[in-house]
Write an enzyme that holds these catalytic residues in place. Structure first.
Site, PDB file in Angstrom:
ATOM      1  N   LYS A  87       0.828  -1.205   0.000  1.00 28.13           N
ATOM      2  CA  LYS A  87       0.000   0.000   0.000  1.00 28.13           C
ATOM      3  C   LYS A  87       0.860   1.252   0.000  1.00 28.13           C
ATOM      4  O   LYS A  87       2.049   1.211  -0.308  1.00 28.13           O
ATOM      5  CB  LYS A  87      -0.945  -0.017   1.203  1.00 28.13           C
ATOM      6  CG  LYS A  87      -1.928  -1.191   1.191  1.00 28.13           C
ATOM      7  CD  LYS A  87      -2.886  -1.166   0.015  1.00 28.13           C
ATOM      8  CE  LYS A  87      -3.972  -0.155   0.159  1.00 28.13           C
ATOM      9  NZ  LYS A  87      -4.982  -0.231  -0.913  1.00 28.13           N
ATOM     10  N   HIS A 105      -2.486   3.575  -6.771  1.00 24.91           N
ATOM     11  CA  HIS A 105      -3.762   4.268  -6.978  1.00 24.91           C
ATOM     12  C   HIS A 105      -3.535   5.722  -7.381  1.00 24.91           C
ATOM     13  O   HIS A 105      -4.034   6.649  -6.756  1.00 24.91           O
ATOM     14  CB  HIS A 105      -4.625   4.181  -5.719  1.00 24.91           C
ATOM     15  CG  HIS A 105      -4.841   2.787  -5.230  1.00 24.91           C
ATOM     16  ND1 HIS A 105      -5.516   1.843  -5.979  1.00 24.91           N
ATOM     17  CD2 HIS A 105      -4.451   2.154  -4.092  1.00 24.91           C
ATOM     18  CE1 HIS A 105      -5.544   0.692  -5.309  1.00 24.91           C
ATOM     19  NE2 HIS A 105      -4.906   0.862  -4.176  1.00 24.91           N
ATOM     20  N   ARG A 138      -4.863  -7.493 -19.691  1.00 26.36           N
ATOM     21  CA  ARG A 138      -5.389  -8.267 -18.559  1.00 26.36           C
ATOM     22  C   ARG A 138      -4.370  -8.308 -17.430  1.00 26.36           C
ATOM     23  O   ARG A 138      -3.190  -8.582 -17.652  1.00 26.36           O
ATOM     24  CB  ARG A 138      -5.745  -9.691 -18.989  1.00 26.36           C
ATOM     25  CG  ARG A 138      -6.837  -9.755 -20.049  1.00 26.36           C
ATOM     26  CD  ARG A 138      -7.185 -11.199 -20.376  1.00 26.36           C
ATOM     27  NE  ARG A 138      -7.772 -11.873 -19.238  1.00 26.36           N
ATOM     28  CZ  ARG A 138      -9.066 -11.834 -18.915  1.00 26.36           C
ATOM     29  NH1 ARG A 138      -9.917 -11.135 -19.667  1.00 26.36           N
ATOM     30  NH2 ARG A 138      -9.515 -12.485 -17.872  1.00 26.36           N
ATOM     31  N   PHE A 143      -4.752  -9.166  -5.731  1.00 27.95           N
ATOM     32  CA  PHE A 143      -5.354  -9.714  -4.522  1.00 27.95           C
ATOM     33  C   PHE A 143      -6.858  -9.856  -4.693  1.00 27.95           C
ATOM     34  O   PHE A 143      -7.583 -10.075  -3.716  1.00 27.95           O
ATOM     35  CB  PHE A 143      -5.089  -8.786  -3.328  1.00 27.95           C
ATOM     36  CG  PHE A 143      -3.690  -8.854  -2.791  1.00 27.95           C
ATOM     37  CD1 PHE A 143      -3.297  -9.887  -1.961  1.00 27.95           C
ATOM     38  CD2 PHE A 143      -2.774  -7.867  -3.109  1.00 27.95           C
ATOM     39  CE1 PHE A 143      -2.012  -9.946  -1.445  1.00 27.95           C
ATOM     40  CE2 PHE A 143      -1.491  -7.910  -2.597  1.00 27.95           C
ATOM     41  CZ  PHE A 143      -1.106  -8.959  -1.765  1.00 27.95           C
ATOM     42  N   ARG A 197     -11.579 -11.510 -11.013  1.00 30.56           N
ATOM     43  CA  ARG A 197     -11.030 -12.176  -9.837  1.00 30.56           C
ATOM     44  C   ARG A 197     -11.860 -11.885  -8.589  1.00 30.56           C
ATOM     45  O   ARG A 197     -12.250 -12.797  -7.858  1.00 30.56           O
ATOM     46  CB  ARG A 197      -9.583 -11.708  -9.594  1.00 30.56           C
ATOM     47  CG  ARG A 197      -8.534 -12.308 -10.512  1.00 30.56           C
ATOM     48  CD  ARG A 197      -7.155 -11.883 -10.024  1.00 30.56           C
ATOM     49  NE  ARG A 197      -6.082 -12.432 -10.814  1.00 30.56           N
ATOM     50  CZ  ARG A 197      -5.574 -11.848 -11.892  1.00 30.56           C
ATOM     51  NH1 ARG A 197      -6.072 -10.685 -12.296  1.00 30.56           N
ATOM     52  NH2 ARG A 197      -4.577 -12.401 -12.568  1.00 30.56           N
ATOM     53  N   THR A 221     -24.388  -3.951 -17.600  1.00 27.87           N
ATOM     54  CA  THR A 221     -24.464  -2.585 -17.093  1.00 27.87           C
ATOM     55  C   THR A 221     -24.347  -1.547 -18.200  1.00 27.87           C
ATOM     56  O   THR A 221     -24.281  -0.349 -17.912  1.00 27.87           O
ATOM     57  CB  THR A 221     -23.353  -2.334 -16.052  1.00 27.87           C
ATOM     58  OG1 THR A 221     -22.068  -2.569 -16.644  1.00 27.87           O
ATOM     59  CG2 THR A 221     -23.535  -3.245 -14.849  1.00 27.87           C
ATOM     60  N   LEU A 317      -9.186  -4.873   2.063  1.00 29.46           N
ATOM     61  CA  LEU A 317      -9.947  -6.050   2.492  1.00 29.46           C
ATOM     62  C   LEU A 317      -9.116  -7.326   2.618  1.00 29.46           C
ATOM     63  O   LEU A 317      -9.262  -8.063   3.600  1.00 29.46           O
ATOM     64  CB  LEU A 317     -11.109  -6.292   1.519  1.00 29.46           C
ATOM     65  CG  LEU A 317     -12.298  -5.335   1.582  1.00 29.46           C
ATOM     66  CD1 LEU A 317     -13.196  -5.533   0.368  1.00 29.46           C
ATOM     67  CD2 LEU A 317     -13.087  -5.540   2.870  1.00 29.46           C
TER      68      LEU A 317
END
Length: 362
Positions: A87, A105, A138, A143, A197, A221, A317
């Site tokens: 992270k 991110h 891809r 995780f 995943r 969607t 998570l």
């Protein structure tokens, strides 16, 4: 009979430096001890920082042949060392001179993204974001499965009033037992992004709990059936999108007539991005406070719309199942490192994404 000569080491000259994680709730490791030993045998130099919170004891890395360093000393690591983590980085140093491999991110306009990219530009370093290690578009390591699994499990517990903070790391067996003990095997659930995943992990967790899941993919969607979505009691969002699209749930939907949706598990957790498909929620939830409640207006005329709507948006998570998540990730990540030195394979995509982002940022 001729003897087979041993294979030449493929990672000679590669120095991997696994840093300690700064976030107190981060227990995962990108390289597990068993894979650390294999990397060293294959010629890599590995340095592992001490960490009191990592799921693996530092002695396991020492036994595997890794050098041991103090927490946070990556800032003074040799210039050619690859700094590997999970992270976010600490806010210092202001200039990043190494090549870093972690989940940054930083490419969708998230909070702090511009500052992070500026630090790399000032220091001359490089970001190889794990999320962008791709082949033909891809992702090849993630995780995601465990993120989906944990996200769905927590959503079920919340739907049954059995999710309370603070959360703590556990095992898959213990989490499954907790869900079975508290959650009746009835109810309607929806997994959006079910073929990826994290979607597969969410579907598996729901199935183990006895909940049938409606499974939506990208085609489902394109034209969103909002009414059908809101008929489900639990919804798990596993959609990763790189461009804005019609949002799945907004603040207006909290008061929607007939709404049965009561819990959203936001596995993707793009809460500060312009691509957030759940714009009713704009910040993460935490291990201490895992859910956030949205109430319908008191003057709502529809009984269904008065049901509270809870959102779980925890952005690490898989760290709640740190052993399972780390072993799985490391097994996929370690074999990729043969392409690291020359930035081939999935590392070519990660490097190109970084270059494009910093060009735009400049």
């Amino acid at each position: 009979m001729s003897e087979t000569s041993p294979a030449e080491p493929r990672l000679t000259g590669i120095h991997l430096w696994m840093r300690a994680e700064g976030r107190a709730t981060e227990r995962r490791a990108p390289i597990a001890p068993a894979d650390a030993q294999a990397l060293i045998v294959d010629g890599a130099q590995l340095t592992v920082e001490r960490s009191e919170q990592r799921v693996f004891d530092i002695a396991q890395y020492a036994e595997a042949g890794a050098a041991i360093a103090d927490t946070g000393t990556w800032v003074d690591a040799p210039a050619n060392a690859y700094i590997v983590g999970i992270k976010e980085l600490p806010s210092e140093p202001a200039e990043l001179r190494h090549t870093h491999i972690f989940f940054a991110h930083a490419y969708k306009g998230q909070d702090g993204a511009a500052d992070l990219l500026s630090r790399f530009e000032r220091g001359g370093g490089e970001l190889l974001d794990v999320e962008y290690l791709t082949v033909n578009g891809r992702r090849v390591v993630a995780f995601g499965y465990w993120a989906g699994y944990v996200g769905a499990s927590l959503a079920l517990l919340q739907a049954h009033g059995a999710l309370t903070g603070p959360l703590a790391p556990t095992t898959q067996t213990a989490m499954d037992t907790d869900v079975r003990d508290h959650c009746a095997p009835t109810g309607s659930s929806l997994v959006i992004g079910a073929r990826g995943r994290s979607g597969r992990g969410a579907v598996e967790a729901l199935a183990r709990a006895g909940w049938e899941a409606t499974r939506w993919g990208a085609r489902d969607t394109v034209t969103l059936d909002k009414a059908r979505l809101l008929e489900h009691e639990v919804m798990i969002n596993c959609v990763v999108t790189h461009r804005p699209q019609e949002p799945f749930v907004t603040l207006d939907d909290v008061a929607a007539p007939g709404r049965q949706l009561r819990v959203i598990g936001d596995v993707t957790c793009d809460v500060t991005s312009a691509n957030n498909v759940l714009p009713l929620n704009r910040s993460v939830t935490t291990w201490n406070e895992p859910s956030r409640r949205f109430e319908a207006p008191e003057n709502s005329s529809d009984d269904g719309a008065t049901i509270p709507l809870d959102v779980i948006a925890i952005d690490n998570l898989p760290s709640l199942l740190p052993l399972e998540a780390s072993v799985s990730f490391s097994a996929d990540f370690a074999p990729l490192l043969v392409d690291l030195a020359h930035r081939t394979g999935p590392f070519a995509s990660a490097r190109n994404t970084f270059r494009q982002a910093t060009t735009r940022h400049a």
